[in-house]
Write a protein that holds these residues in place. Structure first.
Motif, short mmCIF file in Angstrom:
data_model
loop_
_atom_site.label_atom_id
_atom_site.label_comp_id
_atom_site.label_asym_id
_atom_site.label_seq_id
_atom_site.Cartn_x
_atom_site.Cartn_y
_atom_site.Cartn_z
N PHE A 83 4.36 -10.67 1.53
CA PHE A 83 4.00 -11.15 0.20
C PHE A 83 4.93 -12.26 -0.28
CE2 PHE A 83 2.72 -6.69 0.54
CZ PHE A 83 1.41 -6.73 0.13
N ALA A 84 5.56 -12.96 0.63
CA ALA A 84 6.55 -14.00 0.27
C ALA A 84 5.94 -15.03 -0.68
CB ALA A 84 7.07 -14.69 1.52
N GLY A 85 6.63 -15.24 -1.79
CA GLY A 85 6.22 -16.27 -2.74
C GLY A 85 5.00 -15.95 -3.57
N ILE A 86 4.44 -14.77 -3.42
CA ILE A 86 3.23 -14.41 -4.17
C ILE A 86 3.63 -13.81 -5.51
CG2 ILE A 86 1.18 -12.94 -4.22
CD1 ILE A 86 1.12 -13.12 -1.17
N ASP A 87 3.13 -14.37 -6.57
CA ASP A 87 3.40 -13.87 -7.92
C ASP A 87 2.33 -12.84 -8.28
OD1 ASP A 87 4.83 -13.68 -10.24
OD2 ASP A 87 4.10 -15.55 -11.10
N GLY A 88 2.62 -12.03 -9.28
CA GLY A 88 1.64 -11.06 -9.76
C GLY A 88 1.56 -9.82 -8.89
N LEU A 89 2.70 -9.35 -8.39
CA LEU A 89 2.72 -8.14 -7.58
C LEU A 89 3.17 -6.94 -8.41
CD1 LEU A 89 4.37 -9.35 -4.24
CD2 LEU A 89 1.93 -9.19 -4.81
N TRP A 90 2.72 -5.77 -7.99
CA TRP A 90 3.07 -4.52 -8.65
C TRP A 90 3.67 -3.58 -7.62
CZ3 TRP A 90 2.50 -4.15 -13.83
CH2 TRP A 90 1.75 -5.17 -14.44
N LEU A 91 4.80 -2.99 -7.97
CA LEU A 91 5.44 -1.97 -7.15
C LEU A 91 4.99 -0.62 -7.68
CD1 LEU A 91 7.58 -1.21 -4.97
CD2 LEU A 91 9.25 -1.17 -6.85
N VAL A 92 4.27 0.13 -6.84
CA VAL A 92 3.71 1.41 -7.27
C VAL A 92 4.35 2.51 -6.44
CG1 VAL A 92 1.59 2.69 -7.70
CG2 VAL A 92 1.57 0.18 -7.83
N ALA A 93 4.91 3.49 -7.14
CA ALA A 93 5.64 4.59 -6.50
C ALA A 93 4.77 5.84 -6.42
CB ALA A 93 6.91 4.89 -7.27
N PHE A 94 4.93 6.56 -5.33
CA PHE A 94 4.22 7.82 -5.10
C PHE A 94 5.20 8.86 -4.56
CE2 PHE A 94 1.22 4.40 -4.75
CZ PHE A 94 0.08 4.86 -5.37
N ASP A 95 4.88 10.11 -4.78
CA ASP A 95 5.64 11.22 -4.21
C ASP A 95 5.01 11.53 -2.85
OD1 ASP A 95 7.19 13.48 -3.73
OD2 ASP A 95 5.93 14.76 -4.98
N ALA A 96 5.75 11.31 -1.77
CA ALA A 96 5.21 11.48 -0.42
C ALA A 96 4.66 12.89 -0.20
CB ALA A 96 6.28 11.16 0.62
N GLU A 97 5.39 13.89 -0.65
CA GLU A 97 4.95 15.28 -0.43
C GLU A 97 3.63 15.58 -1.12
OE1 GLU A 97 8.14 14.42 -1.41
OE2 GLU A 97 9.04 14.72 0.57
N ALA A 98 3.39 14.96 -2.28
CA ALA A 98 2.17 15.21 -3.04
C ALA A 98 0.93 14.63 -2.37
CB ALA A 98 2.31 14.66 -4.45
N LEU A 99 1.11 13.71 -1.43
CA LEU A 99 -0.03 13.10 -0.75
C LEU A 99 -0.59 13.98 0.36
CD1 LEU A 99 1.17 9.38 -0.68
CD2 LEU A 99 -0.40 10.48 -2.29
N GLY A 100 0.12 15.04 0.70
CA GLY A 100 -0.40 16.04 1.61
C GLY A 100 -0.41 15.64 3.07
#
Length: 112
Positions: free
Chosen positions: A49-66
């Motif tokens: 994603f180098a140089g790309i504007d408008g990004l979102w960092l989205v966090a998840f709990d690994a264990e909750a994904l099953g």
């Protein structure tokens, strides 16, 4: 353990609107949703994603994904989390915009 997914703004908006996602085009092509650990996400962002504007960092709990979350070797043999099902909006732990300073994304200090 927290794991992270980078979304472009249009992808994040569709995810919010639909309440679920099969991922970005690369995820669809590979057959799973790509994630990174806290130790991997900065390099992942720089590579893909180098140089790309408008990004979102989205966090998840690994264990909750099953059991659909698999840890598989990727870049340099490191194990990366891959999700083999749709991702649901109610699984989001938190989300933060990634600001772009020059060509470098600025990550939050409190990525936990």
């Amino acid at each position: 353990m927290r794991i992270y997914k980078i979304f472009r703004t249009p992808e994040w908006e569709v995810f919010q609107s639909d309440g679920w996602t099969d991922g970005a085009p690369v995820d669809l092509a590979d057959g799973f949703i790509h994630f990174s650990t806290a130790e991997q996400v900065i390099e992942t962002t720089a590579r893909h994603f180098a140089g790309i504007d408008g990004l979102w960092l989205v966090a998840f709990d690994a264990e909750a994904l099953g059991d659909a979350l698999k840890w598989e070797p990727s870049r340099g043999g490191a194990l990366f989390p891959h999700l083999y099902r749709q991702l649901r909006l109610n699984e989001v732990a938190w989300v933060k915009p990634l600001s772009l300073v020059g060509t470098v994304h600025q990550f939050p200090d409190d990525m936990v």
